[in-house]
Motif scaffolding. Structure first.
Motif, PDB file in Angstrom:
ATOM      1  N   SER A  63       0.827  -1.211   0.000  1.00 27.60           N
ATOM      2  CA  SER A  63       0.000   0.000   0.000  1.00 27.60           C
ATOM      3  C   SER A  63       0.862   1.262   0.000  1.00 27.60           C
ATOM      4  O   SER A  63       0.500   2.253  -0.640  1.00 27.60           O
ATOM      5  CB  SER A  63      -0.988   0.004   1.164  1.00 27.60           C
ATOM      6  OG  SER A  63      -0.316  -0.020   2.393  1.00 27.60           O
ATOM      7  N   GLN A  64       1.992   1.256   0.674  1.00 30.16           N
ATOM      8  CA  GLN A  64       2.912   2.394   0.629  1.00 30.16           C
ATOM      9  C   GLN A  64       3.475   2.565  -0.779  1.00 30.16           C
ATOM     10  O   GLN A  64       3.620   3.685  -1.273  1.00 30.16           O
ATOM     11  CB  GLN A  64       4.069   2.201   1.613  1.00 30.16           C
ATOM     12  CG  GLN A  64       3.692   2.311   3.063  1.00 30.16           C
ATOM     13  CD  GLN A  64       4.854   1.937   3.971  1.00 30.16           C
ATOM     14  OE1 GLN A  64       5.635   1.042   3.669  1.00 30.16           O
ATOM     15  NE2 GLN A  64       4.953   2.631   5.096  1.00 30.16           N
ATOM     16  N   CYS A  65       3.791   1.466  -1.409  1.00 34.25           N
ATOM     17  CA  CYS A  65       4.329   1.483  -2.768  1.00 34.25           C
ATOM     18  C   CYS A  65       3.285   2.023  -3.752  1.00 34.25           C
ATOM     19  O   CYS A  65       3.594   2.856  -4.596  1.00 34.25           O
ATOM     20  CB  CYS A  65       4.763   0.074  -3.156  1.00 34.25           C
ATOM     21  SG  CYS A  65       5.479  -0.047  -4.796  1.00 34.25           S
ATOM     22  N   VAL A  66       2.047   1.560  -3.634  1.00 33.63           N
ATOM     23  CA  VAL A  66       0.972   2.032  -4.509  1.00 33.63           C
ATOM     24  C   VAL A  66       0.745   3.532  -4.301  1.00 33.63           C
ATOM     25  O   VAL A  66       0.575   4.271  -5.275  1.00 33.63           O
ATOM     26  CB  VAL A  66      -0.327   1.231  -4.264  1.00 33.63           C
ATOM     27  CG1 VAL A  66      -1.513   1.874  -4.953  1.00 33.63           C
ATOM     28  CG2 VAL A  66      -0.149  -0.207  -4.737  1.00 33.63           C
ATOM     29  N   ALA A  67       0.780   3.982  -3.055  1.00 33.14           N
ATOM     30  CA  ALA A  67       0.615   5.406  -2.773  1.00 33.14           C
ATOM     31  C   ALA A  67       1.720   6.213  -3.453  1.00 33.14           C
ATOM     32  O   ALA A  67       1.465   7.287  -4.012  1.00 33.14           O
ATOM     33  CB  ALA A  67       0.612   5.659  -1.274  1.00 33.14           C
ATOM     34  N   ARG A  68       2.938   5.718  -3.443  1.00 32.95           N
ATOM     35  CA  ARG A  68       4.054   6.410  -4.091  1.00 32.95           C
ATOM     36  C   ARG A  68       3.876   6.429  -5.612  1.00 32.95           C
ATOM     37  O   ARG A  68       4.121   7.441  -6.261  1.00 32.95           O
ATOM     38  CB  ARG A  68       5.383   5.752  -3.722  1.00 32.95           C
ATOM     39  CG  ARG A  68       6.561   6.317  -4.432  1.00 32.95           C
ATOM     40  CD  ARG A  68       6.791   7.786  -4.132  1.00 32.95           C
ATOM     41  NE  ARG A  68       7.957   8.254  -4.879  1.00 32.95           N
ATOM     42  CZ  ARG A  68       8.068   9.450  -5.427  1.00 32.95           C
ATOM     43  NH1 ARG A  68       7.140  10.352  -5.263  1.00 32.95           N
ATOM     44  NH2 ARG A  68       9.138   9.767  -6.106  1.00 32.95           N
ATOM     45  N   ALA A  69       3.427   5.319  -6.189  1.00 34.79           N
ATOM     46  CA  ALA A  69       3.196   5.265  -7.635  1.00 34.79           C
ATOM     47  C   ALA A  69       2.116   6.274  -8.035  1.00 34.79           C
ATOM     48  O   ALA A  69       2.247   6.955  -9.057  1.00 34.79           O
ATOM     49  CB  ALA A  69       2.807   3.857  -8.056  1.00 34.79           C
ATOM     50  N   LYS A  70       1.086   6.401  -7.237  1.00 36.86           N
ATOM     51  CA  LYS A  70       0.030   7.382  -7.518  1.00 36.86           C
ATOM     52  C   LYS A  70       0.554   8.810  -7.370  1.00 36.86           C
ATOM     53  O   LYS A  70       0.142   9.710  -8.107  1.00 36.86           O
ATOM     54  CB  LYS A  70      -1.166   7.140  -6.613  1.00 36.86           C
ATOM     55  CG  LYS A  70      -1.904   5.868  -6.981  1.00 36.86           C
ATOM     56  CD  LYS A  70      -3.093   5.617  -6.088  1.00 36.86           C
ATOM     57  CE  LYS A  70      -3.812   4.341  -6.503  1.00 36.86           C
ATOM     58  NZ  LYS A  70      -4.968   4.059  -5.656  1.00 36.86           N
ATOM     59  N   GLU A  71       1.470   9.014  -6.432  1.00 35.95           N
ATOM     60  CA  GLU A  71       2.106  10.325  -6.284  1.00 35.95           C
ATOM     61  C   GLU A  71       2.923  10.668  -7.537  1.00 35.95           C
ATOM     62  O   GLU A  71       2.887  11.808  -8.021  1.00 35.95           O
ATOM     63  CB  GLU A  71       3.003  10.324  -5.048  1.00 35.95           C
ATOM     64  CG  GLU A  71       3.677  11.640  -4.764  1.00 35.95           C
ATOM     65  CD  GLU A  71       4.574  11.592  -3.543  1.00 35.95           C
ATOM     66  OE1 GLU A  71       5.122  12.644  -3.203  1.00 35.95           O
ATOM     67  OE2 GLU A  71       4.753  10.510  -2.941  1.00 35.95           O
ATOM     68  N   ILE A  72       3.643   9.693  -8.063  1.00 35.05           N
ATOM     69  CA  ILE A  72       4.405   9.899  -9.289  1.00 35.05           C
ATOM     70  C   ILE A  72       3.456  10.262 -10.433  1.00 35.05           C
ATOM     71  O   ILE A  72       3.731  11.170 -11.219  1.00 35.05           O
ATOM     72  CB  ILE A  72       5.246   8.652  -9.639  1.00 35.05           C
ATOM     73  CG1 ILE A  72       6.335   8.443  -8.591  1.00 35.05           C
ATOM     74  CG2 ILE A  72       5.845   8.762 -11.038  1.00 35.05           C
ATOM     75  CD1 ILE A  72       7.061   7.121  -8.687  1.00 35.05           C
TER      76      ILE A  72
END
Length: 67
Positions: free
Chosen positions: A31-40
Motif C-alpha cells: 500500500s505504501q508502494c501504490v501510494a508512491r506510484a500514484k504520487e508519481i
C-alpha cells in the motif's frame, strides 16, 4: 519490501513508452508502494509534460540472502 515502477508513454504517441523506477523506495508494504506510484502519476506532468502514466507496478523484492 516493494519497489515502484511506472510506465510512462508519450501523449501523442501512446506506443512510445519508458519505464521509470522510483528512487525513494523500497517500501515496507504494498500500500505504501501504490501510494508512491500514484504520487508519481500526479507529479509527472510537472517534470515530463509530454508523458502520461499508463500503468504502474509494485514488485516485491526477494532478498538474496536469508539469515
Amino acid at each position: 519490501m516493494f519497489e515502484a515502477f511506472v510506465l510512462a508513454c508519450l501523449v501523442d504517441r501512446h506506443h512510445m513508452c519508458i519505464t521509470l523506477k522510483d528512487l525513494y523506495g523500497p517500501y515496507d508494504t504494498r500500500s505504501q508502494c501504490v501510494a508512491r506510484a500514484k504520487e508519481i502519476d500526479t507529479e509527472l506532468p510537472k517534470y515530463m509534460e509530454e508523458y502520461f502514466v499508463r500503468d504502474f507496478q509494485c514488485i516485491e523484492m526477494n532478498p538474496k540472502f536469508k539469515i
